[in-house]
Design a protein around this motif. Structure first.
Motif, PDB file in Angstrom:
ATOM      1  N   VAL A  29       5.268  15.589  -4.766  1.00 34.45           N
ATOM      2  CA  VAL A  29       5.302  14.465  -5.693  1.00 34.45           C
ATOM      3  C   VAL A  29       4.097  14.531  -6.612  1.00 34.45           C
ATOM      4  O   VAL A  29       2.955  14.666  -6.140  1.00 34.45           O
ATOM      5  N   LYS A  30       4.344  14.469  -7.910  1.00 29.02           N
ATOM      6  CA  LYS A  30       3.258  14.296  -8.876  1.00 29.02           C
ATOM      7  C   LYS A  30       2.956  12.814  -8.927  1.00 29.02           C
ATOM      8  O   LYS A  30       3.772  12.008  -9.378  1.00 29.02           O
ATOM      9  N   VAL A  31       1.793  12.443  -8.430  1.00 24.72           N
ATOM     10  CA  VAL A  31       1.450  11.031  -8.297  1.00 24.72           C
ATOM     11  C   VAL A  31       1.209  10.419  -9.673  1.00 24.72           C
ATOM     12  O   VAL A  31       0.512  10.999 -10.517  1.00 24.72           O
ATOM     13  N   ALA A  32       1.775   9.244  -9.889  1.00 21.49           N
ATOM     14  CA  ALA A  32       1.574   8.520 -11.144  1.00 21.49           C
ATOM     15  C   ALA A  32       0.483   7.461 -10.975  1.00 21.49           C
ATOM     16  O   ALA A  32      -0.528   7.475 -11.685  1.00 21.49           O
ATOM     17  N   TYR A  33       0.695   6.556 -10.043  1.00 26.41           N
ATOM     18  CA  TYR A  33      -0.275   5.487  -9.783  1.00 26.41           C
ATOM     19  C   TYR A  33      -0.438   5.321  -8.271  1.00 26.41           C
ATOM     20  O   TYR A  33       0.526   5.493  -7.513  1.00 26.41           O
ATOM     21  N   ALA A  34      -1.656   4.977  -7.863  1.00 25.98           N
ATOM     22  CA  ALA A  34      -1.940   4.739  -6.446  1.00 25.98           C
ATOM     23  C   ALA A  34      -2.823   3.507  -6.319  1.00 25.98           C
ATOM     24  O   ALA A  34      -3.812   3.362  -7.049  1.00 25.98           O
ATOM     25  N   GLY A  35      -2.450   2.616  -5.407  1.00 29.43           N
ATOM     26  CA  GLY A  35      -3.214   1.396  -5.209  1.00 29.43           C
ATOM     27  C   GLY A  35      -4.245   1.543  -4.106  1.00 29.43           C
ATOM     28  O   GLY A  35      -4.025   2.234  -3.113  1.00 29.43           O
ATOM     29  N   ILE A  36      -5.386   0.883  -4.299  1.00 27.19           N
ATOM     30  CA  ILE A  36      -6.419   0.847  -3.258  1.00 27.19           C
ATOM     31  C   ILE A  36      -6.108  -0.311  -2.320  1.00 27.19           C
ATOM     32  O   ILE A  36      -6.067  -1.469  -2.731  1.00 27.19           O
ATOM     33  N   CYS A  37      -5.872   0.005  -1.063  1.00 28.90           N
ATOM     34  CA  CYS A  37      -5.525  -0.985  -0.044  1.00 28.90           C
ATOM     35  C   CYS A  37      -6.784  -1.431   0.694  1.00 28.90           C
ATOM     36  O   CYS A  37      -7.800  -0.725   0.721  1.00 28.90           O
ATOM     37  N   GLY A  38      -6.672  -2.606   1.331  1.00 29.94           N
ATOM     38  CA  GLY A  38      -7.785  -3.075   2.155  1.00 29.94           C
ATOM     39  C   GLY A  38      -8.118  -2.105   3.266  1.00 29.94           C
ATOM     40  O   GLY A  38      -9.282  -1.965   3.651  1.00 29.94           O
ATOM     41  N   SER A  39      -7.115  -1.394   3.784  1.00 25.68           N
ATOM     42  CA  SER A  39      -7.394  -0.418   4.842  1.00 25.68           C
ATOM     43  C   SER A  39      -8.168   0.778   4.295  1.00 25.68           C
ATOM     44  O   SER A  39      -9.009   1.360   5.002  1.00 25.68           O
ATOM     45  N   ASP A  40      -7.923   1.161   3.031  1.00 26.67           N
ATOM     46  CA  ASP A  40      -8.733   2.218   2.404  1.00 26.67           C
ATOM     47  C   ASP A  40     -10.184   1.772   2.313  1.00 26.67           C
ATOM     48  O   ASP A  40     -11.110   2.547   2.573  1.00 26.67           O
ATOM     49  N   LEU A  41     -10.360   0.513   1.928  1.00 23.28           N
ATOM     50  CA  LEU A  41     -11.715  -0.035   1.811  1.00 23.28           C
ATOM     51  C   LEU A  41     -12.404  -0.079   3.171  1.00 23.28           C
ATOM     52  O   LEU A  41     -13.591   0.247   3.291  1.00 23.28           O
ATOM     53  N   HIS A  42     -11.659  -0.470   4.214  1.00 21.67           N
ATOM     54  CA  HIS A  42     -12.228  -0.489   5.566  1.00 21.67           C
ATOM     55  C   HIS A  42     -12.644   0.915   6.001  1.00 21.67           C
ATOM     56  O   HIS A  42     -13.711   1.097   6.610  1.00 21.67           O
ATOM     57  N   GLU A  43     -11.821   1.909   5.682  1.00 25.50           N
ATOM     58  CA  GLU A  43     -12.181   3.284   6.045  1.00 25.50           C
ATOM     59  C   GLU A  43     -13.455   3.711   5.327  1.00 25.50           C
ATOM     60  O   GLU A  43     -14.293   4.423   5.893  1.00 25.50           O
ATOM     61  N   TYR A  44     -13.605   3.308   4.082  1.00 20.68           N
ATOM     62  CA  TYR A  44     -14.803   3.668   3.318  1.00 20.68           C
ATOM     63  C   TYR A  44     -16.042   2.950   3.856  1.00 20.68           C
ATOM     64  O   TYR A  44     -17.096   3.579   4.048  1.00 20.68           O
ATOM     65  N   LEU A  45     -15.915   1.666   4.137  1.00 23.90           N
ATOM     66  CA  LEU A  45     -17.082   0.882   4.531  1.00 23.90           C
ATOM     67  C   LEU A  45     -17.433   1.029   6.010  1.00 23.90           C
ATOM     68  O   LEU A  45     -18.615   1.020   6.376  1.00 23.90           O
TER      69      LEU A  45
END
Length: 350
Positions: A29-45
């Motif tokens: 899949v050629k990605v068009a748009y991707a949203g930042i989820c709260g779980s992505d933020l939790h993984e980062y922080l």
């Protein structure tokens, strides 16, 4: 290609990486748009939370470092050898949930699950390989930008279904973040006549009104949240949704639900809480919970969003480049409560 790769807590790097050829049951899949989820933020922080670090994930075989991102839409760029139901160029939404697929659909996710973008490489990249069973076709004329919000909307639609919500009923929602806003929109689409949203952020409460809330309550402006809800809904709500993930709102959700009503826990709790089960027993409130969605719910959500029955546009607050995911994505979501869903525009990424 460029990808946002999780290496550890506070260590997400946008760097060049190679993508293998899709397996026989996958598409690229050629990605068009991707949203930042709260779980992505939790993984980062705070991570790792879901990302496997010590051993490969048992369902996907993935292991850190991993390209994150599980809320995304795009266009099929390459087909695996055994893929026959899709064509190159098709627009698709991606259900990122990987399950064993043994139990019936409505309980399958609770038999063990993993996520594309958390336990195997995901959508914060120019391209991603996706199993064909995780693809949902989209109308060619539907916005891929809006389609990137289908995944979190599916979480909300499943929450509404768990509540057995019917036309004309009432709800109270604790938490007006992105999922709370989507539950608001889904409750409106399901025919709720009163939708009360509780949050400490005035900005988020105003967003909730745009998504369909009929009444809002800011706990900082009232002496008793439960009493404030009961002024609007004297008998209590048919259903309460606990999406804030803290002790106080958990207790308030029980107390604002009418006798024999439903309380649905949608939050992922960062810390353990305590409650007296007699609070449920004495009122007959049914306590239930949800973590994701069934495949049927995901398809229903695709239909609801693409037909306009659920309007997801108000939830999108910013659009950024992949290179700016830390400064304009994670850092902003940490400090700016006016933000709801930040999308990464990957249409120009190679």
């Amino acid at each position: 290609m460029k990808a946002a790769i999780w290496h550890g807590k506070k260590d997400v790097r946008v760097e060049e990486t190679d993508l293998p050829e899709p397996k026989e049951n996958e598409v690229r899949v050629k990605v068009a748009y991707a949203g930042i989820c709260g779980s992505d933020l939790h993984e980062y922080l705070e991570g790792p939370v879901f990302i496997p670090t010590e051993f490969p994930d048992p369902l996907t075989g993935g292991q850190a470092p991993i390209t994150i991102g599980h809320e995304f839409s795009g266009q099929i760029d390459q087909l695996g050898a055994n893929v026959h139901d899709f064509q190159i160029g098709d627009h698709v939404s991606v259900n990122p949930t990987i399950t064993k697929g043994v139990l019936p659909d409505n309980v399958d996710v609770y038999d063990g699950y993993s996520f594309i973008g958390l336990s195997t490489d995901g959508g914060f990249a120019g391209y991603v390989n996706v199993p064909v069973e995780n693809l949902y076709p989209l109308p060619k004329d539907f916005s891929l930008k809006l389609a990137a919000v289908i995944e979190p909307t599916a979480v909300a639609v499943q929450a509404i279904k768990e509540a057995h919500l019917t036309f004309g009923q009432t709800v109270v929602i604790f938490g007006a973040g992105p999922i709370g806003a989507m539950v608001t929109a889904a409750a409106k689409a399901a025919g709720a006549t009163k939708i009360v949203v509780v949050d400490l952020s005035t900005i988020r409460l105003q967003k909730a009104l745009k998504m369909g809330a009929t009444d809002i309550i800011n706990p900082s402006e009232v002496s008793d949240v439960v009493a404030a809800v009961r002024q609007i809904l004297p008998e209590g709500a048919d259903t309460s949704f606990e999406i804030a993930g803290v002790q106080a709102t958990f207790n308030q959700a029980i107390k604002t639900t009418k006798a024999r009503g439903y309380m649905v826990v949608v939050s992922i709790y960062a810390h353990a809480i305590q409650f007296n089960p007699m609070a449920l027993t004495n009122s007959g409130v049914n306590l239930t919970s949800t973590i994701a969605y069934s495949r049927q719910t995901f398809q229903q959500t695709v239909d609801l969003v693409t037909s306009g029955q659920i309007n997801v546009a108000p939830i999108i607050t910013s659009e950024i480049k992949l290179d700016d995911i830390i400064t304009d994505g994670f850092d902003v979501l940490t400090t700016d409560q006016s933000q709801a869903k930040i999308l990464i525009n990957l249409t120009q990424e190679k």
